[in-house]
Design an enzyme around this catalytic site. Sequence first.
Site, short mmCIF file in Angstrom:
data_model
loop_
_atom_site.label_atom_id
_atom_site.label_comp_id
_atom_site.label_asym_id
_atom_site.label_seq_id
_atom_site.Cartn_x
_atom_site.Cartn_y
_atom_site.Cartn_z
N TYR A 48 0.83 -1.20 0.00
CA TYR A 48 0.00 0.00 0.00
C TYR A 48 0.87 1.26 0.00
CZ TYR A 48 -3.53 -3.40 1.57
OH TYR A 48 -4.36 -4.49 1.69
N HIS A 132 0.44 -12.34 1.36
CA HIS A 132 -0.33 -11.44 0.49
C HIS A 132 -0.44 -12.01 -0.93
CE1 HIS A 132 -1.22 -6.86 -0.20
NE2 HIS A 132 -2.28 -7.61 -0.32
#
Length: 330
Positions: A48, A132
């Site tokens: 992010y 992830h």
Amino acid sequence: MALTLSRLGFGAAPIAGLYTPVDDDTAAATVDAAWDAGVRYFDTAPHYGLGLSERRLGRALAGRPRHEYLVSTKAGRLLVPDDSGRTDVDDGFANPATHRRVWDYTRDGIRRSLDDSLTRLGLDRVDLLYLHDPEDRMPDALATAIPALIELRDEGAITAVGVGSKDAAALTTLVDNGGLDAVMVAGRFTLLEQPALDELFPACETAAVAVVAAGIYNSGLLATDVPDPGGTYEYGPVPPRILDRARELAAVCAHHGVTLPQAALHYPLRHPLVASAVVGMRSPAEAAQNAVRLDTAVPERLWADLEERGLIPAGGASARPAPSAPSPTP
């Protein structure tokens, strides 16, 4: 899972400039507003904003009693310096690309990812570490990445091991393989669509794995009272059939005096496997608004009406008993 998550979780991708820029002060104020609204679970990732989310979240939480909140981040991508001068727009973030992402599912890569995240967060530990987006790297996930996460848990470096993905089939395979405490399922268990119910949820129930629901607004399509044809779905344009279904959901909700975003937030939390709904927030107003939505009751008749119209599966959000997993506070 040996953690108790707040029902509303803070998704920290937007404060790193997801789609549009967010300044430092707004990011800090957004975390403050979420805290004031009772949020105590904060989720981030190196991906992010190329570490910006972790840095901003860590600064915003600094000084708060560490035992009062939980933080999750993710592993699988390392950040490598990049001085090419490009921007990060291709990955959805409106920032200069000072680094680039490099996939690394090796044991050393997972451990380095955690160490780097702790440095950016300014913390000595995270509570939950997710692998992830493993769907395109399943052999490496099974052979090296998940064992590395489990090793970190066994050492006490993290409390719980998870996997985050929008691929329900990949999550199911990893749950069946064993060793997980939680999965973060993105966009696959929402008011709009529920493919996670088919195989993933039964697997989680059998293995006593908690579910964290993310992407509950389907990339923003369910975040407004009336779905916009110019909005986003799966981080892209909205297909006409998806827009029609979302508008039908909105109309039924309005008939019962409920907004579409309110129903979208409440729906996944009705399932006993779902420990938390993580919602991306980019402003103090959004943080406060989501808290109000959660605190506003939804009439049971709405769910029955949606089931009768075939818009949600019958009993899909409340049919199964909760798993008997220990859940002491951290």
